[in-house]
Design a protein around this motif. Structure first.
Motif, PDB file in Angstrom:
ATOM      1  N   THR A 106       0.813  -1.219   0.000  1.00 44.57           N
ATOM      2  CA  THR A 106       0.000   0.000   0.000  1.00 44.57           C
ATOM      3  C   THR A 106       0.837   1.254   0.000  1.00 44.57           C
ATOM      4  OG1 THR A 106      -0.109  -0.034   2.414  1.00 44.57           O
ATOM      5  CG2 THR A 106      -1.896  -1.127   1.209  1.00 44.57           C
ATOM      6  N   THR A 160       0.595  -2.492  -6.820  1.00 46.70           N
ATOM      7  CA  THR A 160      -0.570  -2.474  -7.710  1.00 46.70           C
ATOM      8  C   THR A 160      -0.132  -2.236  -9.149  1.00 46.70           C
ATOM      9  OG1 THR A 160      -2.006  -1.662  -5.941  1.00 46.70           O
ATOM     10  CG2 THR A 160      -2.752  -1.324  -8.201  1.00 46.70           C
ATOM     11  N   PHE A 210      -9.341  -5.689  -9.066  1.00 48.90           N
ATOM     12  CA  PHE A 210      -9.481  -4.553  -8.146  1.00 48.90           C
ATOM     13  C   PHE A 210     -10.920  -4.050  -7.994  1.00 48.90           C
ATOM     14  CE2 PHE A 210      -5.224  -4.254 -10.079  1.00 48.90           C
ATOM     15  CZ  PHE A 210      -4.441  -4.349  -8.930  1.00 48.90           C
ATOM     16  N   ASP A 221     -14.069  -1.976  -8.505  1.00 49.90           N
ATOM     17  CA  ASP A 221     -14.319  -0.641  -9.057  1.00 49.90           C
ATOM     18  C   ASP A 221     -13.328   0.395  -8.543  1.00 49.90           C
ATOM     19  OD1 ASP A 221     -16.528  -1.493 -10.513  1.00 49.90           O
ATOM     20  OD2 ASP A 221     -17.880  -1.222  -8.809  1.00 49.90           O
ATOM     21  N   GLN A 222     -12.183  -0.061  -8.068  1.00 51.92           N
ATOM     22  CA  GLN A 222     -11.222   0.867  -7.461  1.00 51.92           C
ATOM     23  C   GLN A 222     -10.541   1.753  -8.497  1.00 51.92           C
ATOM     24  OE1 GLN A 222      -8.368  -1.124  -4.987  1.00 51.92           O
ATOM     25  NE2 GLN A 222      -7.401   0.775  -4.278  1.00 51.92           N
ATOM     26  N   TYR A 223     -10.320   1.222  -9.719  1.00 56.84           N
ATOM     27  CA  TYR A 223      -9.583   1.962 -10.736  1.00 56.84           C
ATOM     28  C   TYR A 223     -10.368   2.023 -12.046  1.00 56.84           C
ATOM     29  CZ  TYR A 223      -5.703   1.235  -7.523  1.00 56.84           C
ATOM     30  OH  TYR A 223      -4.912   1.221  -6.411  1.00 56.84           O
ATOM     31  N   PRO A 282      -7.258   6.177 -10.110  1.00 59.61           N
ATOM     32  CA  PRO A 282      -8.274   5.826  -9.105  1.00 59.61           C
ATOM     33  C   PRO A 282      -9.587   6.525  -9.424  1.00 59.61           C
ATOM     34  CG  PRO A 282      -6.197   6.502  -8.076  1.00 59.61           C
ATOM     35  CD  PRO A 282      -6.094   6.860  -9.525  1.00 59.61           C
ATOM     36  N   ARG A 283     -10.680   5.813  -9.253  1.00 61.47           N
ATOM     37  CA  ARG A 283     -11.979   6.401  -9.555  1.00 61.47           C
ATOM     38  C   ARG A 283     -12.289   7.619  -8.694  1.00 61.47           C
ATOM     39  NH1 ARG A 283     -15.395   3.724 -12.982  1.00 61.47           N
ATOM     40  NH2 ARG A 283     -14.748   1.620 -13.613  1.00 61.47           N
ATOM     41  N   GLN A 284     -11.611   7.723  -7.548  1.00 61.80           N
ATOM     42  CA  GLN A 284     -11.814   8.895  -6.691  1.00 61.80           C
ATOM     43  C   GLN A 284     -11.469  10.193  -7.416  1.00 61.80           C
ATOM     44  OE1 GLN A 284      -9.523   6.696  -3.393  1.00 61.80           O
ATOM     45  NE2 GLN A 284     -10.522   8.384  -2.330  1.00 61.80           N
TER      46      GLN A 284
END
Length: 439
Positions: free
Chosen positions: A12, A66, A117, A119-121, A140-142
């Motif tokens: 991480t 990742t 992963f 829906d993280q990316y 990242p979707r964020q």
């Protein structure tokens, strides 16, 4: 607990300035050097993710482990062979060789990304405008969350809609256009503009319905349309944002072309009816035929249908439906200008890609700027494009695949039809003037 393999172990720790970025061949370079490279990509015109809101918070950066999984297990020899990578804002830009058909390769990549992963990316398969080669961008979707506005969209759209209704009515009452301040003292006169406003509004409404139906068919989400008022022609049409990520250029072309296609079709039919049918009151609207020189399409139809009745300097009575339909056609033509995020700009991008569309857009805006020196409608429109619609168009999930030829044909036809509506009719209406010119 089940045993975790090396590939499944996720570190991480995000990529930082002291780490190294390793390409597919095993060569390592300091991340600081890679950051210098990405800064060049970020500030260059035609960035691979134009118009996207990027967050620089370290908590959303992609961890090194990742990135290794992305290279080794998401991408591959059968889809996109990674040769190098660079940090890109909150994500990673992968350079490499695309294998197979872009659409099928993208589908495989997204399925693998989803399996690893969730829906993280989000992955984008794009053309890097710096070297015209395919790149894959994983973020990242964020970082793709839309910004919120202080004023609810529906409230602002309703306010614009009310003003547009007023300007549509006003445009069809010439006596009020000469003195706008007298409008509020003579509101009863606005009823004289109802028929013309309804016809023009019908053409605009059919245009928007075309967008909505095509968007529903392709899974594209549209925001509330903002109808733009105009003192000159009643309305400049509507500004409608796309609020989700479009799948590919063909889907964008379907949605962008559906509006002008519907609006032009209805407007053309009504224009023909206006030339053919006599005025309902038996009197019609008396005009100077010179007005038909302002549009190649309208002037050509007037000459074809009216024939010898159309003479320079001789007043002519016509069905007012001609002018009402013409206004609707002009509004559609304005929105079909291949510039920025107008329908025409989206059509050009969908047909020919981001780089060519950007050049066409710059050229079109330049011509509009020159026209603005002589025409107030062009002046207001170039201001509108510059402040609200200049783009860039947000990235599509997969921008490499070309649309099918039949959709491209429709797109080209829309752009050409818009030109026919907008360009002047240069020929005299009666042969005597041409003879005088020859002598």
């Amino acid at each position: 607990m089940p045993r975790q393999t090396k590939d499944e172990t996720v570190n991480t720790e995000p990529l930082n300035s002291t780490d190294t970025v390793q390409n597919i061949d095993g060569d390592a370079t300091p991340a600081s050097d890679a950051q210098e490279k990405v800064e060049v990509v970020d500030v260059a015109m035609g960035s691979p993710l134009p118009g996207m809101k990027q967050q620089l918070d370290e908590s959303v950066r992609i961890p090194k482990a990742t990135i290794d999984i992305l290279k080794d297990q998401v991408f591959g020899f059968d889809t996109f062979f990674v040769t190098s990578q660079e940090p890109y804002e909150g994500g990673i830009l992968f350079k490499g060789n695309l294998r197979g058909q872009p659409a099928k390769s993208y589908e495989k990549i997204t399925n693998r990304l989803q399996n690893k992963f969730g829906d993280q990316y989000k992955v984008f398969l794009l053309i890097n405008p710096e070297d015209e080669k395919p790149v894959a961008v994983v973020v990242p979707r964020q970082t793709l969350q839309p910004e919120t506005t202080a004023v609810p969209e529906w409230f602002a759209a309703a306010a614009f809609g009310v003003v547009t209704i007023f300007t549509l009515l006003l445009r069809n009452v010439p006596v009020l256009q000469d003195n706008l301040l007298s409008t509020f003292d003579n509101l009863e006169l606005l009823k004289d503009g109802v028929s013309g406003a309804l016809v023009t509004a019908l053409i605009i409404g059919v245009h928007e319905i075309g967008h909505i139906l095509a968007a529903r068919d392709t899974g594209i989400k549209l925001a509330v349309p903002y109808f733009v008022p105009s003192w000159q022609i009643g309305s400049f049409g509507a500004i409608t944002r796309i609020v989700n990520i479009v799948r590919n250029r063909e889907d964008l072309l379907k949605v962008a072309a559906a509006g002008p296609l519907a609006g032009f079709s209805l407007g053309f039919v009504l224009l023909l009816l206006g030339f053919i049918l006599p005025p309902s009151d038996g009197l019609g609207l008396v005009i100077d035929p010179a007005v038909f020189h302002e549009s190649f399409l309208v002037g050509g139809l007037a000459k074809l249908i009216l024939g010898d009745a159309l003479k320079e300097g001789t007043k002519l009575s016509i069905n007012p439906l001609v002018l009402w339909a013409w206004a609707g056609l002009l509004i559609n033509a304005i929105n079909s200008i291949p510039a920025g995020e107008l329908d025409g700009g989206r059509i050009a991008f969908a047909m020919w890609g981001r780089k060519i569309a950007t050049r066409i857009s710059s050229f079109a805006i330049g011509l509009l700027g020159i026209s603005a020196l002589f025409n107030d409608v062009a002046f207001y429109w170039v201001v509108l494009i510059f402040f609200l619609q200049r783009g860039p168009i947000a990235p599509l999930s997969e921008e490499i695949s070309d649309p099918e030829n039949n959709y491209i044909s429709i797109g080209v036809a829309i752009l050409l039809f818009g030109l026919l509506v907008s360009l002047p009719y240069p020929f005299p209406f009666d042969a005597s003037q041409l003879t005088d010119f020859d002598l």
